[in-house]
Design an enzyme around this catalytic site. Structure first.
Site, PDB file in Angstrom:
ATOM      1  N   SER A 114       0.738  -1.114  -0.067  1.00 45.01           N
ATOM      2  CA  SER A 114      -0.003  -0.126   0.008  1.00 45.01           C
ATOM      3  C   SER A 114       0.876   1.393  -0.229  1.00 45.01           C
ATOM      4  O   SER A 114       1.363   1.435  -0.846  1.00 45.01           O
ATOM      5  CB  SER A 114      -0.969  -0.150   1.109  1.00 45.01           C
ATOM      6  OG  SER A 114      -1.866   0.991   1.051  1.00 45.01           O
ATOM      7  N   HIS A 115       0.768   2.055   1.057  1.00 44.84           N
ATOM      8  CA  HIS A 115       1.536   3.458   1.301  1.00 44.84           C
ATOM      9  C   HIS A 115       2.927   3.252   1.659  1.00 44.84           C
ATOM     10  O   HIS A 115       3.468   4.257   2.128  1.00 44.84           O
ATOM     11  CB  HIS A 115       0.746   4.369   1.912  1.00 44.84           C
ATOM     12  CG  HIS A 115       0.197   3.816   3.388  1.00 44.84           C
ATOM     13  ND1 HIS A 115      -0.577   2.788   3.409  1.00 44.84           N
ATOM     14  CD2 HIS A 115       0.870   3.976   4.536  1.00 44.84           C
ATOM     15  CE1 HIS A 115      -0.646   2.388   4.767  1.00 44.84           C
ATOM     16  NE2 HIS A 115       0.237   3.089   5.443  1.00 44.84           N
ATOM     17  N   ASP A 278      -2.039   6.637  -3.523  1.00 41.70           N
ATOM     18  CA  ASP A 278      -0.905   5.939  -2.889  1.00 41.70           C
ATOM     19  C   ASP A 278      -0.258   4.791  -3.523  1.00 41.70           C
ATOM     20  O   ASP A 278      -0.642   4.691  -4.905  1.00 41.70           O
ATOM     21  CB  ASP A 278      -1.177   5.365  -1.414  1.00 41.70           C
ATOM     22  CG  ASP A 278      -2.400   4.314  -1.508  1.00 41.70           C
ATOM     23  OD1 ASP A 278      -2.969   4.180  -2.312  1.00 41.70           O
ATOM     24  OD2 ASP A 278      -2.157   3.393  -0.525  1.00 41.70           O
ATOM     25  N   ASP A 280      -0.596   1.555  -3.997  1.00 42.52           N
ATOM     26  CA  ASP A 280      -1.653   0.540  -4.654  1.00 42.52           C
ATOM     27  C   ASP A 280      -2.947   1.210  -5.128  1.00 42.52           C
ATOM     28  O   ASP A 280      -3.859   0.540  -5.599  1.00 42.52           O
ATOM     29  CB  ASP A 280      -2.046  -0.707  -3.846  1.00 42.52           C
ATOM     30  CG  ASP A 280      -2.830  -0.164  -2.719  1.00 42.52           C
ATOM     31  OD1 ASP A 280      -2.751   0.924  -1.966  1.00 42.52           O
ATOM     32  OD2 ASP A 280      -3.370  -1.224  -2.043  1.00 42.52           O
ATOM     33  N   ASP A 282      -5.558   2.804  -3.527  1.00 42.23           N
ATOM     34  CA  ASP A 282      -6.498   2.908  -2.804  1.00 42.23           C
ATOM     35  C   ASP A 282      -6.758   3.949  -1.849  1.00 42.23           C
ATOM     36  O   ASP A 282      -7.938   4.183  -1.226  1.00 42.23           O
ATOM     37  CB  ASP A 282      -6.776   1.523  -1.957  1.00 42.23           C
ATOM     38  CG  ASP A 282      -5.936   1.219  -0.885  1.00 42.23           C
ATOM     39  OD1 ASP A 282      -4.878   2.010  -0.921  1.00 42.23           O
ATOM     40  OD2 ASP A 282      -5.979   0.261   0.038  1.00 42.23           O
ATOM     41  N   ARG A 283      -5.900   4.885  -1.367  1.00 44.20           N
ATOM     42  CA  ARG A 283      -6.091   5.795  -0.822  1.00 44.20           C
ATOM     43  C   ARG A 283      -6.023   7.403  -1.569  1.00 44.20           C
ATOM     44  O   ARG A 283      -5.563   7.130  -2.700  1.00 44.20           O
ATOM     45  CB  ARG A 283      -4.842   6.204   0.273  1.00 44.20           C
ATOM     46  CG  ARG A 283      -4.574   4.959   1.211  1.00 44.20           C
ATOM     47  CD  ARG A 283      -3.766   5.360   2.251  1.00 44.20           C
ATOM     48  NE  ARG A 283      -3.812   4.023   3.061  1.00 44.20           N
ATOM     49  CZ  ARG A 283      -3.345   4.188   4.222  1.00 44.20           C
ATOM     50  NH1 ARG A 283      -2.872   5.130   4.997  1.00 44.20           N
ATOM     51  NH2 ARG A 283      -3.350   3.081   5.183  1.00 44.20           N
ATOM     52  N   LYS A 377     -11.297   0.473  -0.818  1.00 47.50           N
ATOM     53  CA  LYS A 377     -11.378   1.928  -0.813  1.00 47.50           C
ATOM     54  C   LYS A 377     -10.688   2.192  -2.092  1.00 47.50           C
ATOM     55  O   LYS A 377     -10.042   1.217  -2.894  1.00 47.50           O
ATOM     56  CB  LYS A 377     -10.790   2.649   0.313  1.00 47.50           C
ATOM     57  CG  LYS A 377      -9.123   2.117   0.681  1.00 47.50           C
ATOM     58  CD  LYS A 377      -8.700   2.775   1.975  1.00 47.50           C
ATOM     59  CE  LYS A 377      -7.416   2.124   2.404  1.00 47.50           C
ATOM     60  NZ  LYS A 377      -7.587   0.976   3.264  1.00 47.50           N
TER      61      LYS A 377
END
Length: 542
Positions: A114-115, A278, A280, A282-283, A377
């Site tokens: 992710s982030h 981010d 991947d 999703d943010r 998300k």
């Protein structure tokens, strides 16, 4: 028929999935048997995989391609009939959910941390998403973890590497591997939800955008949708090429790590709108000219204006937010006459509500917003929702948010992150808090109405989750929340959330750190943060 090789192994400690799967350093995942043990444990725990289809893809970080080759060989050995892989191994997390749902697959393996930073010395991650498209619920992750503790062998077929850059079908043993365009299905879904014509007209009228993809997965998606389909000026999407180390950037869209974007949105000549996603995808972070929108406010504004977007013109069934997210969305839900559910942190907790049709929009304070179009998300979706609203209302970001505050009042809110602190110290701090008895007591002039360790019972399936964060709720509506994040790979991250409601428009413009100064001081003193962690200031304030 390709030969299946069975490899003897032994259980590896610590393969317990966290909030969003298993995350460790690349060197750990690249070590002997580590990835293989976990993947085999997934396949052994999710039911009969024979004849099924698996989606595979990731955010393009270092080790992504190598891991995909291993997973494909193991999927073939597990009896999967087909694997769908994003070209180049690329597939954003929301796009993976879209593909899983559209093609009714047996779920998917998403490779991302992710982030978190990427590169040979940085982080890697993997998680299994169920056939509904969302992260595996706790019952599934617990079963996977239990299997990792007893695993004695894993299986893979002997086969040549798949050309991940060539669209079309290839084979790994008896399994078909379809390498597909990772953007197409997702972009088509967006066109059913968002008023693309209105946004095109906005850009045609000179509206300027800067979208920072942070050298991460959303670059190809943003270029295709924002520039090619919607008509944003070429170059509006920056850092658009996914890189294995994110170009040395920290792919976390907040005020600290996206500092270049923040600077670009400052001043009278700045673009009208700024956004970032981010690692991947999703943010999201939303900015106006000289104006930052908190994720909590973003959820509330999107909910209040959702009727302007075609996919939500019929109204919302309900809202859902993670417990640490501010109560701004609750006020919108009350106005709309719909429920607002408070869940633990982790997108998987929204899944049952979305599947049951109880919630339409969901959000977390950690820069995550989404809806029932997928079960993750979705950063780029949130950006498109904002553009749709801006195109219909034809006022700026700051005007939309400040008008929202005048209408609903402002939930003044901040999150303080203490990253990379000693794990034992962090656990000791939480144990100290759990040992307190504060209900009914007065803290620095405020009376505590409720003090607890948040527990959740899912209203759909009745499952329960405990120890989801320490809450200090005051009689005047202010609150402090403490929890340890499950997304890091080194040490522990303590997150402290501070909030109070401000109905007076004359005070809406105060800096949150000023408006919340007394609560911040109470939060630090109550948890003995400096004494227990050695930190005098947070690492990141948002």
């Amino acid at each position: 028929m390709a030969a299946v090789t069975t490899v003897a192994t032994t259980p590896i400690a610590g393969q317990k999935p966290g909030t969003s799967g298993l995350r460790k350093k690349v060197a750990v995942f690249a070590g002997p048997h580590y990835l293989e043990n976990f993947v085999q444990s997934v396949f052994d725990s999710i039911g009969d995989t024979a004849g099924q289809t698996l989606v595979v893809g990731g955010d393009g970080r270092y080790h992504n391609r190598a891991a995909i080759q291993t997973i494909l060989r193991m999927a073939a050995a597990a009896g999967f009939a087909k694997a769908m892989v994003g070209r180049g191994g690329i597939l954003s997390t929301p796009a993976a959910s879209c593909v899983i749902r559209k093609y009714r697959t047996f779920g998917g393996l998403i490779l991302s941390a992710s982030h978190n930073p990427g590169g040979p010395d940085e982080d890697f991650g993997i998680k299994y998403n169920i056939p509904a498209g969302g992260p595996a619920p706790e019952a599934v992750t617990e079963a996977i973890y239990a299997r990792t503790q007893t695993l004695r062998e894993y299986r893979l077929v002997e086969a040549a590497a798949v050309d991940l850059d060539r669209l079309g079908e290839q084979r790994v043993g008896a399994m078909v591997v379809e390498v597909f365009d990772p953007v197409a299905d997702y972009a088509a879904l967006m066109e059913t939800l968002i008023d693309f014509d209105a946004i095109r007209a906005l850009f045609a009228d000179g509206f300027r955008l800067r979208y920072d993809a942070m050298n991460a997965v959303t670059g190809p998606y943003a270029v295709e949708i924002l520039e090619r389909r919607l008509g944003a000026a070429p170059g509006s999407v920056v850092n658009a090429v996914p890189l294995e180390d994110f170009g040395g950037m920290h792919p976390d869209p907040n005020l600290v790590h996206a500092h270049d974007l923040v600077a670009a949105l400052t001043g009278p000549d700045a673009p009208d709108f700024g956004a970032a996603s981010d690692g991947d995808g999703d943010r999201n972070m939303i900015l106006g000219r000289d104006f930052y929108v908190t994720p909590s406010d973003s959820l509330a504004v999107l909910a209040a204006n959702a009727h302007l977007c075609p996919g939500y013109a019929g109204g919302l069934a309900g809202l859902a937010r993670s417990m640490p997210t501010s109560a701004a969305a609750d006020r919108v839900a009350a106005r709309l006459g719909i429920p607002c559910y408070e869940t633990p942190t982790g997108w998987k907790f929204f899944g049952t509500l979305l599947d049951a049709g109880r919630a339409t929009l969901c959000g977390e304070e950690s820069f995550g917003t989404g809806s029932d179009h997928v079960r993750e998300k979705d950063g780029l979706w949130a950006v498109l929702m904002w553009l749709n609203i801006l195109a219909r209302r034809r006022v700026g970001v700051a005007e939309i948010v400040t008008a929202h505050w005048r209408d609903f009042g402002r939930n003044v809110y901040s999150r303080h992150d203490y990253e990379g602190i000693d794990s034992a110290a962090a656990e000791g701090l939480m144990a100290h808090l759990r040992g307190l008895d504060l209900t009914g007591r007065e803290l620095d002039g405020r009376k505590v109405a409720l003090f607890d360790d948040f527990a959740y019972t899912d209203p759909v399936d009745g499952s329960t989750s405990h120890h989801q964060g320490i809450r200090v709720l005051f009689e005047d509506g202010a609150r402090i929340v403490y929890r340890l994040s499950g997304t890091g790979t080194q040490g522990a991250t303590l997150r402290v959330y501070i909030e109070r409601y401000e109905p007076d428009p004359a005070r809406h413009g105060l800096d949150p750190q000023v408006a919340l100064a007394d609560l911040i001081a109470t939060a630090r003193r109550l948890a003995e943060i400096e004494a227990r962690t050695g930190r005098t200031e947070p690492t990141v304030i948002t």
